[in-house]
Design an enzyme around this catalytic site. Structure first.
Site, mmCIF file in Angstrom:
data_model
loop_
_atom_site.group_PDB
_atom_site.id
_atom_site.type_symbol
_atom_site.label_atom_id
_atom_site.label_comp_id
_atom_site.label_asym_id
_atom_site.label_seq_id
_atom_site.Cartn_x
_atom_site.Cartn_y
_atom_site.Cartn_z
ATOM 1 N N GLY A 84 4.346 -5.263 -10.707
ATOM 2 C CA GLY A 84 5.800 -5.279 -10.876
ATOM 3 C C GLY A 84 6.280 -4.094 -11.717
ATOM 4 N N ASP A 381 1.199 2.194 3.203
ATOM 5 C CA ASP A 381 2.092 1.910 2.075
ATOM 6 C C ASP A 381 2.730 3.214 1.605
ATOM 7 O OD1 ASP A 381 3.302 0.911 -0.265
ATOM 8 O OD2 ASP A 381 1.454 1.087 -1.425
#
Length: 459
Positions: A84, A381
């Site tokens: 995160g 990604d």
């Protein structure tokens, strides 16, 4: 704080009696899950609950522990951390990546994951730091000054107290795993445990190594590698590519307005509506109150959308874990946290206070300590792309042990790998940011080889 924060994301009250770090068998009984709502029959045991890591501030971390499907007493212990900073290991790692269950579209029942990592190990999921998912603090200011150092220290305390609660795992082979901003969490915790063990006369956390994927590693080289990925995969124009490289000084913690403008132009005008975590797969078309979000992920250049991959699977987790009967079964939210469980905490990511500029010095120290270290990258990604990781790891200047080769999974090229003295690097072909979600079989092959200490299979 170093790189532009983007959207990756890929907070409670008083503690209950299960929040202590007690070492009794009784506490294991309290924490044992009989069955989750909508769960299919299983043969393995599950436990969940709280460990208090700071009594003064009232910080308690929530865990979900899933024993191996067979011979759990002989198999290693593996801790999984999502990044995160501020995102839940239960939302991501447990529910859409390596855990034994997947959540159906209605958020009402579970089905089995064929490639669950608990077929090879006992898996411990931790919501960290306090403020993530069901983990909480009684001191609201803790949410405004979280950072790398406290997160690592609280995780160390958690592991010491968790193993005291589950003494059958003392001295068991122990590995740490994770992805994304856990590229900070994982090696930082490994160093904390390594230092703790050196200072202990009889250490019981038997740390053997770690494996981390699509990992935030070094701010400067990660950013150069990210912009290079965008350009080399035709996501941005030549003009924008050169503009970003000329206007942005990635050696600085904060960027100029002209640099930010160039990056925002790329994201808002040239990317299009793609899943930045998996650039070749569809986006979620379900309309949600959380569909747009201005938060950025620490140490990456991209904006984040709220979706993982099904591509809507994150929505199912938020439905399931907010059900009162699910929380009761998991011994979660027993004190009535006054907000909904969410996959990521916007408060934490907006207020992150310390972020290590480069993890490379920590890698060098842990390589010298003889730990088994693997780094892998899903190659579709664009948030923490394979080029970013390769640029960063190249600056470790490691000696090549086994030259670059294609590795095999199910009769197909699973990716490519190179083995160095002290570290293995591998790509996973066709995988996005969450490798076990996009390529579960290849991710499972990778994990099994890592645990065995063997090089990835050749075709």
């Amino acid at each position: 704080m170093i790189l532009l924060m983007m959207m990756i994301c890929l907070v409670g009250i008083s503690s209950s009696s299960s929040s202590s770090g007690g070492a009794t068998q009784d506490q294991q009984v309290v924490d044992q899950i009989s069955a989750l709502p909508g769960q299919p029959p299983v043969t393995f045991s599950q436990f969940s609950g709280y460990i208090t890591v700071n009594k003064t501030h009232g910080r308690a971390l929530f865990y979900w522990f899933i024993e191996a499907t067979t011979h759990s007493e002989k198999k290693p212990l593996v801790l999984w951390l999502n990044g995160g900073p501020g995102c839940s290991s239960i939302a991501y790692g447990a529910s859409e990546e390596i855990g034994p269950f997947r959540i159906n579209k209605t958020g009402s029942s579970l089905y089995l994951n064929k490639y669950s990592w608990n077929k090879e190990a006992n898996i411990l999921f931790l919501e960290s730091p306090a403020g993530v998912g069901f983990s909480y603090t009684n001191t609201s200011s803790d949410l405004l000054d979280s950072g790398d150092e406290r997160t690592a220290q609280d995780a160390l305390i958690f592991m010491i107290r968790w193993i005291s609660r589950f003494p059958q795992y003392k001295y068991r082979d122990f590995y740490i795993s994770g992805e994304s901003y856990a590229g900070h969490y994982v090696p930082q915790l490994a160093k904390k445990i390594h230092d703790y063990n050196k200072a202990s006369s009889k250490p019981f956390i038997n740390l053997k190594g770690f494996i981390v994927g699509n990992a935030v590693t070094d701010n400067y080289h990660d950013n150069i590698g990210t912009v290079t990925f965008w350009w080399s995969h035709s996501m941005i124009s030549d003009r924008t590519y050169h503009s970003i490289l000329s206007l942005c000084n990635f050696t600085l913690p904060n960027y100029s307005s002209s640099c930010n403008d160039a990056i925002n132009y790329a994201i808002n005008q040239e990317f299009g509506n793609i899943d930045q975590y998996s650039i070749y797969t569809p986006t979620c078309t379900v309309v949600s109150n959380n569909e747009t979000q201005s938060v950025r992920l620490k140490n990456t250049l991209l904006h984040r959308r709220r979706y993982g991959y099904d591509p809507c699977t994150e929505n199912y987790a938020e439905k399931y874990y907010n059900r009162p009967e699910v929380q009761r079964a998991m011994h979660a939210n027993s004190t009535g946290i006054p907000y909904k469980w969410t996959a990521c905490s916007d408060v934490l990511i907006k207020n992150w206070t310390d972020s290590q500029f480069s993890m490379l010095p920590t890698y060098r120290e842990l390589i010298a300590a003889g730990l088994r270290i693997w780094v892998f990258s899903g190659d579709t990604d664009s948030v923490v792309p394979v080029t970013a990781t390769r640029f960063s790891l190249n600056h470790l200047n490691l000696t090549v042990k086994t030259r670059w080769y294609p590795w095999n999974s199910g009769g197909q090229v699973g990716g490519w790998t190179e083995v160095y003295e002290g570290l293995t690097f591998a790509t996973v072909r066709g995988a996005g940011h969450e490798v076990p979600l996009f390529q579960p079989k290849r991710g499972f092959t990778l994990f099994r080889s890592f645990l065995a200490g063997e090089e990835l299979p050749k075709s």
